[in-house]
Structures are given as structure tokens and as C-alpha cells.
Design a protein around this motif. Structure first.
Motif, PDB file in Angstrom:
ATOM      1  N   ASP A 208       7.759  -0.881   0.189  1.00 33.25           N
ATOM      2  CA  ASP A 208       8.379  -1.368  -1.043  1.00 33.25           C
ATOM      3  C   ASP A 208       9.662  -0.598  -1.315  1.00 33.25           C
ATOM      4  N   GLU A 209      10.769  -1.342  -1.507  1.00 30.28           N
ATOM      5  CA  GLU A 209      12.065  -0.727  -1.779  1.00 30.28           C
ATOM      6  C   GLU A 209      12.452   0.304  -0.703  1.00 30.28           C
ATOM      7  N   GLY A 210      12.118  -0.015   0.551  1.00 24.40           N
ATOM      8  CA  GLY A 210      12.499   0.842   1.662  1.00 24.40           C
ATOM      9  C   GLY A 210      11.648   2.091   1.821  1.00 24.40           C
ATOM     10  N   ARG A 211      10.598   2.207   1.044  1.00 24.53           N
ATOM     11  CA  ARG A 211       9.751   3.405   1.097  1.00 24.53           C
ATOM     12  C   ARG A 211       8.540   3.152   1.996  1.00 24.53           C
ATOM     13  N   GLU A 212       8.420   3.947   3.060  1.00 16.65           N
ATOM     14  CA  GLU A 212       7.268   3.855   3.956  1.00 16.65           C
ATOM     15  C   GLU A 212       6.030   4.423   3.253  1.00 16.65           C
ATOM     16  N   PRO A 213       4.866   3.853   3.503  1.00 20.87           N
ATOM     17  CA  PRO A 213       3.650   4.343   2.841  1.00 20.87           C
ATOM     18  C   PRO A 213       3.181   5.683   3.409  1.00 20.87           C
ATOM     19  N   SER A 214       2.584   6.492   2.570  1.00 24.57           N
ATOM     20  CA  SER A 214       1.997   7.752   3.012  1.00 24.57           C
ATOM     21  C   SER A 214       0.650   7.451   3.669  1.00 24.57           C
ATOM     22  N   ALA A 215       0.038   8.467   4.271  1.00 26.13           N
ATOM     23  CA  ALA A 215      -1.273   8.296   4.897  1.00 26.13           C
ATOM     24  C   ALA A 215      -2.303   7.843   3.863  1.00 26.13           C
ATOM     25  N   ALA A 216      -2.224   8.428   2.670  1.00 30.98           N
ATOM     26  CA  ALA A 216      -3.162   8.059   1.601  1.00 30.98           C
ATOM     27  C   ALA A 216      -2.953   6.608   1.169  1.00 30.98           C
ATOM     28  N   GLN A 217      -1.689   6.174   1.112  1.00 28.74           N
ATOM     29  CA  GLN A 217      -1.386   4.794   0.720  1.00 28.74           C
ATOM     30  C   GLN A 217      -1.850   3.805   1.782  1.00 28.74           C
ATOM     31  N   ILE A 218      -1.703   4.180   3.052  1.00 36.49           N
ATOM     32  CA  ILE A 218      -2.165   3.313   4.137  1.00 36.49           C
ATOM     33  C   ILE A 218      -3.686   3.107   4.038  1.00 36.49           C
ATOM     34  N   LYS A 219      -4.385   4.198   3.761  1.00 35.41           N
ATOM     35  CA  LYS A 219      -5.839   4.112   3.603  1.00 35.41           C
ATOM     36  C   LYS A 219      -6.198   3.192   2.443  1.00 35.41           C
TER      37      LYS A 219
END
Length: 277
Positions: A208-219
Motif C-alpha cells: 500500500d502506497e509503495g510500502r512493502e509489508p513486514s513479516a508480521a503483516q505478511i502473517k
């Protein structure tokens, strides 16, 4: 004798004018930001204008830089139709306007109520909605009338044909979705926000808005997608990466290539609903 010479001169002038038109010397130009807008403009303008696209198919509308030739073409254009707030436009619009002082600039999304991202930024992908497409088409029609009132009836007839095509697209989408048991889908870049809103679908986006997800967000994304029994991940080629593959594999979702910047707007719109069947 004089009548024959006059007729010959007249025919010569007509032939010369005809040759000039076939070379494109007298045909006026409309410039658009992306290919779907060219689809709409050509549907309404017919053969009255040359329509050129700034961000070509395969280009990234967030990072694309216009070529020198495009800037030259733009300086001779009568009309520029923009999406409204896509990355290319926010970066280049001031320079584009300075380069084309005699060009009329129109926002195709004028009148569309924006949906904001989680960061409070208006989503610019307005064309990915049949409801919005009708507004975009009408804005283009009004813009063409500002530079060519003479062909108003021609444009009006073409507009009606396009609106019927948009309604047919909407009907096909709704028919496909009526056969679907899943109302949620994964997507890397959230380009289907308006589509999801119109058809009561849930879009789970990775970036979202060019921000890659963190490991926690991917989970969290994987957990949410599994809970909603997601079966499809829509992927644009320019955004393909490991995070998407990891999430798709974890969820058991099929990766579907999708191009919201394709000229064939109606086919891509229907493709989404077919993939969710």
C-alpha cells in the motif's frame, strides 16, 4: 478553356488537401495518461482525432518518465485528459502544462467520490469501476465538445454506444460474480478498490502506497486470506515479487495475471469476475 483550367486547379487543391489529411498533417491530437483512457477517448472521438498515450502498456504509471518525442507531441495537442491523481501526473503535470500552454487539460475523474487508502490518500484507480467509467466517458464527451462543437452529434452517438458497452460489461461482471462462492481476493497493489466497492467484494492487498509489508503483516495477510477462503491473487507483472509468491503458496491461491493498464478495458474488467467464479 478557362473553365477547364479552373476545374483542374480546384481538383488539384482538393487532391492536395486530401493528401495532407492522409499524412495526418491536419488531424488534431488528444493526449491521455494511460491506455484505458485511450480506449474511452477513441470510442467517443472515433476518427476525428489522433489519440496518444503518455504511459505505454507495460510502463509503471508511478515511475514512468516521458520521452523527448512525447513532450514534442504533447506541445502540439489540443486536449490532455488525465486520470486525476496517479503518480505520473502528480510528478509531471506542472512540467507537462508548461510544455503545452495552448492545450486544454481535463480531469476525467471529476465528479467521482474518491475512496481513501489506509494512509488517507485518495485512490487514483478510478477507471476500474463501471459506475466510474460512465462518469469518465461523460467527462471526455464534454471535453471534446469544448474543442470541437461541430461534431457534437457524432460524439453523442458514440458516447451512447460506449455507455451501452459499459452497461453490458457491468451485466457480465454481475452475472459472473453471482456464480461465485468467494467474495474476497488477494492483490499485490490495491488497484481494485473501486471495483471491490461497486460489487461488494473484499480486497486484501499486500502493498500500500509503495510500502512493502513486514513479516508480521505478511502473517496477518495470510491468516485473513485463509479465514476468508481466498482462492485468487491478482498480480500485475511490474509488481511480481517473492512476497506475493510466499503468500499465494501459503494460502493456496491461484496467481492470475492482471493488467489494469491494458487498452482493452472491458476485457480486464470481466476477467476479474471470471477469475472469481
Amino acid at each position: 478553356m478557362y473553365k477547364k483550367l479552373s476545374l483542374l486547379c480546384a481538383l488539384t487543391l482538393v487532391l492536395f488537401a486530401s493528401c495532407s489529411m492522409t499524412k495526418g498533417g491536419t488531424k488534431r491530437t488528444v493526449v491521455v495518461t494511460i491506455e484505458p483512457l485511450r480506449y474511452f477517448v477513441e470510442a467517443i472521438a472515433g476518427n476525428r482525432f489522433n489519440v496518444k498515450t503518455m504511459v505505454p502498456n507495460g510502463g509503471n504509471p508511478e515511475t514512468y518518465e516521458p520521452t523527448a518525442q512525447q513532450m514534442v507531441d504533447l506541445s502540439h495537442s489540443d486536449l490532455y485528459i488525465k486520470v486525476g491523481g496517479i503518480g505520473f501526473e502528480t510528478t509531471w503535470m506542472k512540467r507537462i502544462k508548461a510544455n503545452a500552454p495552448h492545450t486544454l487539460f481535463i480531469d476525467s475523474s471529476d465528479g467521482i467520490i474518491p475512496i481513501e487508502s489506509s494512509y488517507g490518500v485518495p485512490d487514483p484507480h478510478t477507471w476500474m469501476s463501471c459506475l466510474n467509467a460512465t462518469v469518465i466517458a461523460q467527462n471526455i464527451y464534454k471535453a471534446l465538445l469544448q474543442i470541437d462543437k461541430q461534431d457534437s452529434l457524432y460524439y453523442k452517438a458514440n458516447l451512447e454506444t460506449l455507455l451501452a458497452k459499459i452497461e453490458d460489461t457491468n451485466s457480465q461482471i454481475r452475472e459472473n460474480l453471482s456464480k461465485s462462492k468467494v467474495s474476497s481476493f488477494l492483490i499485490y497493489h490495491p488497484v481494485l478498490t473501486y471495483y471491490a466497492s461497486e460489487y461488494n467484494l473484499h480486497q486484501i492487498y499486500i502493498e500500500d502506497e509503495g510500502r512493502e509489508p513486514s513479516a508480521a503483516q505478511i502473517k496477518e495477510i495470510i491468516t485473513s486470506a485463509k479465514a476468508k477462503q481466498v482462492r485468487v491473487l491478482f498480480m500485475q507483472k511490474e509488481f511480481s515479487n517473492r512476497n506475493s509468491e510466499t503468500i499465494a503458496n501459503a494460502v493456496g491461491a491461484q496467481v492470475v495475471d492482471f493488467n489494469p493498464l491494458d487498452y482493452n478495458w472491458h476485457k480486464e474488467m470481466i476477467k476479474v469476475s471470471q477469475s472469481l467464479k
